[in-house]
Design a protein around this motif. Structure first.
Motif, PDB file in Angstrom:
ATOM      1  N   LEU A  37      13.956 -15.891  -3.951  1.00  0.00           N
ATOM      2  CA  LEU A  37      13.125 -14.740  -3.603  1.00  0.00           C
ATOM      3  C   LEU A  37      13.293 -14.305  -2.160  1.00  0.00           C
ATOM      4  O   LEU A  37      12.760 -13.265  -1.757  1.00  0.00           O
ATOM      5  CB  LEU A  37      11.655 -15.064  -3.904  1.00  0.00           C
ATOM      6  N   ASN A  38      14.065 -15.055  -1.380  1.00  0.00           N
ATOM      7  CA  ASN A  38      14.414 -14.602  -0.035  1.00  0.00           C
ATOM      8  C   ASN A  38      15.416 -13.453  -0.102  1.00  0.00           C
ATOM      9  O   ASN A  38      15.482 -12.626   0.816  1.00  0.00           O
ATOM     10  CB  ASN A  38      15.015 -15.746   0.782  1.00  0.00           C
ATOM     11  N   ALA A  39      16.206 -13.435  -1.183  1.00  0.00           N
ATOM     12  CA  ALA A  39      17.185 -12.366  -1.437  1.00  0.00           C
ATOM     13  C   ALA A  39      18.089 -12.098  -0.242  1.00  0.00           C
ATOM     14  O   ALA A  39      18.508 -10.960  -0.008  1.00  0.00           O
ATOM     15  CB  ALA A  39      16.457 -11.080  -1.850  1.00  0.00           C
ATOM     16  N   GLN A  50       9.734  -9.073  -4.374  1.00  0.00           N
ATOM     17  CA  GLN A  50       9.772 -10.224  -5.288  1.00  0.00           C
ATOM     18  C   GLN A  50       9.485  -9.765  -6.713  1.00  0.00           C
ATOM     19  O   GLN A  50      10.155 -10.182  -7.664  1.00  0.00           O
ATOM     20  CB  GLN A  50       8.719 -11.263  -4.881  1.00  0.00           C
ATOM     21  N   TYR A  51       8.471  -8.942  -6.850  1.00  0.00           N
ATOM     22  CA  TYR A  51       8.030  -8.422  -8.152  1.00  0.00           C
ATOM     23  C   TYR A  51       9.208  -7.781  -8.886  1.00  0.00           C
ATOM     24  O   TYR A  51       9.507  -8.128 -10.033  1.00  0.00           O
ATOM     25  CB  TYR A  51       6.919  -7.406  -7.895  1.00  0.00           C
ATOM     26  N   HIS A  52       9.897  -6.869  -8.223  1.00  0.00           N
ATOM     27  CA  HIS A  52      11.000  -6.150  -8.870  1.00  0.00           C
ATOM     28  C   HIS A  52      12.212  -7.059  -9.110  1.00  0.00           C
ATOM     29  O   HIS A  52      12.941  -6.879 -10.090  1.00  0.00           O
ATOM     30  CB  HIS A  52      11.387  -4.923  -8.047  1.00  0.00           C
ATOM     31  N   GLN A  53      12.409  -8.029  -8.235  1.00  0.00           N
ATOM     32  CA  GLN A  53      13.508  -8.974  -8.426  1.00  0.00           C
ATOM     33  C   GLN A  53      13.296  -9.792  -9.701  1.00  0.00           C
ATOM     34  O   GLN A  53      14.238 -10.015 -10.475  1.00  0.00           O
ATOM     35  CB  GLN A  53      13.602  -9.910  -7.217  1.00  0.00           C
ATOM     36  N   VAL A  54      12.073 -10.211  -9.941  1.00  0.00           N
ATOM     37  CA  VAL A  54      11.779 -11.012 -11.132  1.00  0.00           C
ATOM     38  C   VAL A  54      11.787 -10.141 -12.385  1.00  0.00           C
ATOM     39  O   VAL A  54      12.222 -10.584 -13.455  1.00  0.00           O
ATOM     40  CB  VAL A  54      10.431 -11.747 -10.970  1.00  0.00           C
ATOM     41  N   ILE A  55      11.340  -8.899 -12.264  1.00  0.00           N
ATOM     42  CA  ILE A  55      11.384  -7.978 -13.402  1.00  0.00           C
ATOM     43  C   ILE A  55      12.823  -7.838 -13.901  1.00  0.00           C
ATOM     44  O   ILE A  55      13.080  -7.779 -15.106  1.00  0.00           O
ATOM     45  CB  ILE A  55      10.824  -6.594 -13.013  1.00  0.00           C
ATOM     46  N   ALA A  82       1.353 -13.740 -11.487  1.00  0.00           N
ATOM     47  CA  ALA A  82       0.138 -13.228 -12.120  1.00  0.00           C
ATOM     48  C   ALA A  82       0.154 -11.705 -12.197  1.00  0.00           C
ATOM     49  O   ALA A  82      -0.256 -11.118 -13.202  1.00  0.00           O
ATOM     50  CB  ALA A  82      -1.092 -13.713 -11.356  1.00  0.00           C
ATOM     51  N   HIS A  83       0.646 -11.058 -11.147  1.00  0.00           N
ATOM     52  CA  HIS A  83       0.688  -9.597 -11.145  1.00  0.00           C
ATOM     53  C   HIS A  83       1.786  -9.066 -12.070  1.00  0.00           C
ATOM     54  O   HIS A  83       1.611  -8.014 -12.693  1.00  0.00           O
ATOM     55  CB  HIS A  83       0.857  -9.082  -9.718  1.00  0.00           C
ATOM     56  N   ILE A  84       2.880  -9.781 -12.184  1.00  0.00           N
ATOM     57  CA  ILE A  84       3.913  -9.384 -13.149  1.00  0.00           C
ATOM     58  C   ILE A  84       3.360  -9.492 -14.564  1.00  0.00           C
ATOM     59  O   ILE A  84       3.515  -8.579 -15.387  1.00  0.00           O
ATOM     60  CB  ILE A  84       5.171 -10.266 -12.985  1.00  0.00           C
TER      61      ILE A  84
END
Length: 215
Positions: A37-39, A50-55, A82-84
């Motif tokens: 998640l450091n990308a 982070q949200y969009h990376q995991v999506i 949790a937000h995803i």
């Protein structure tokens, strides 16, 4: 079922918990994805990034869009998970390890007003990064972005297991207690540990197997 593990703030897939979880799933012959998640750019980290990376991991091009997903998130990775899950029905289970509910209120209080004001003025704050074992600059946008990720938005009744140490010095266990008390679909297990949860890895793995019904 697809499993994805989200590491914590200023951490990495090489953290102790990340490696222990990955090893445990390998023993069970179950694939688990652990994105970095450091990308490659910790300085411009935001929860939204982070949200969009995991999506992108959830909706992989070579897999059906409706592949069921279990997210396992640690600390800030737990908050992101949790937000995803709130917005993506593919996520059918959550396992949250010392989730960073109320993250800003807890963290900013420790920083103090003077340091926060200086951060806002100078745009960057030096933050210790555990993988790099050094301080790295973090842009103030991290704060403004994080302010929108509040727990009051988390209302989807998704089966959720929270594991939280009663001696957590970063995110008090009361944050998870408050979250669970308002949501009957959440199971909270309190452990004799701190924020790192390093001394209860076996208990965490057993709880994950039970909750996820892994043989």
């Amino acid at each position: 079922m697809k499993y994805i593990y989200l590491h914590g703030f200023a951490s990495s897939p090489n953290s102790v918990k990340s490696r222990e979880i990955q090893s445990y799933f390998q023993q069970l012959q179950i694939d688990i994805t652990i994105p970095d998640l450091n990308a490659g750019d910790f300085s411009h980290l935001t929860i939204t990034r982070q949200y969009h990376q995991v999506i992108a991991e959830i909706s992989a091009p070579n897999e059906p869009d409706k592949t069921p997903v279990t997210l396992i998130g640690s600390s800030l990775g737990g908050l992101t998970s949790a937000h995803i899950a709130e917005n993506y029905p593919q996520v059918q289970r959550l396992v949250l390890l010392a989730p960073a509910f109320g993250f800003l209120s807890h963290w900013l209080t420790k920083l103090g007003d003077d340091k926060i004001q200086k951060w806002q003025q100078e745009k960057y704050l030096m933050v210790y990064h555990y993988r790099e074992q050094a301080e790295l600059p973090l842009h103030y946008n991290f704060i403004t972005d994080a302010a929108q990720y509040t727990e009051d938005k988390l209302k989807r009744p998704i089966p959720t297991l929270i594991l939280h140490g009663i001696h957590d010095e970063v995110i008090p266990v009361s944050a998870s207690r408050n979250f669970a008390n308002q949501r009957p679909w959440v199971e909270l297990v309190e452990l004799e540990s701190d924020h790192a949860l390093g001394n209860v890895i076996d208990e965490i793995e057993q709880a994950i197997s039970r909750f996820c019904q892994i043989p």
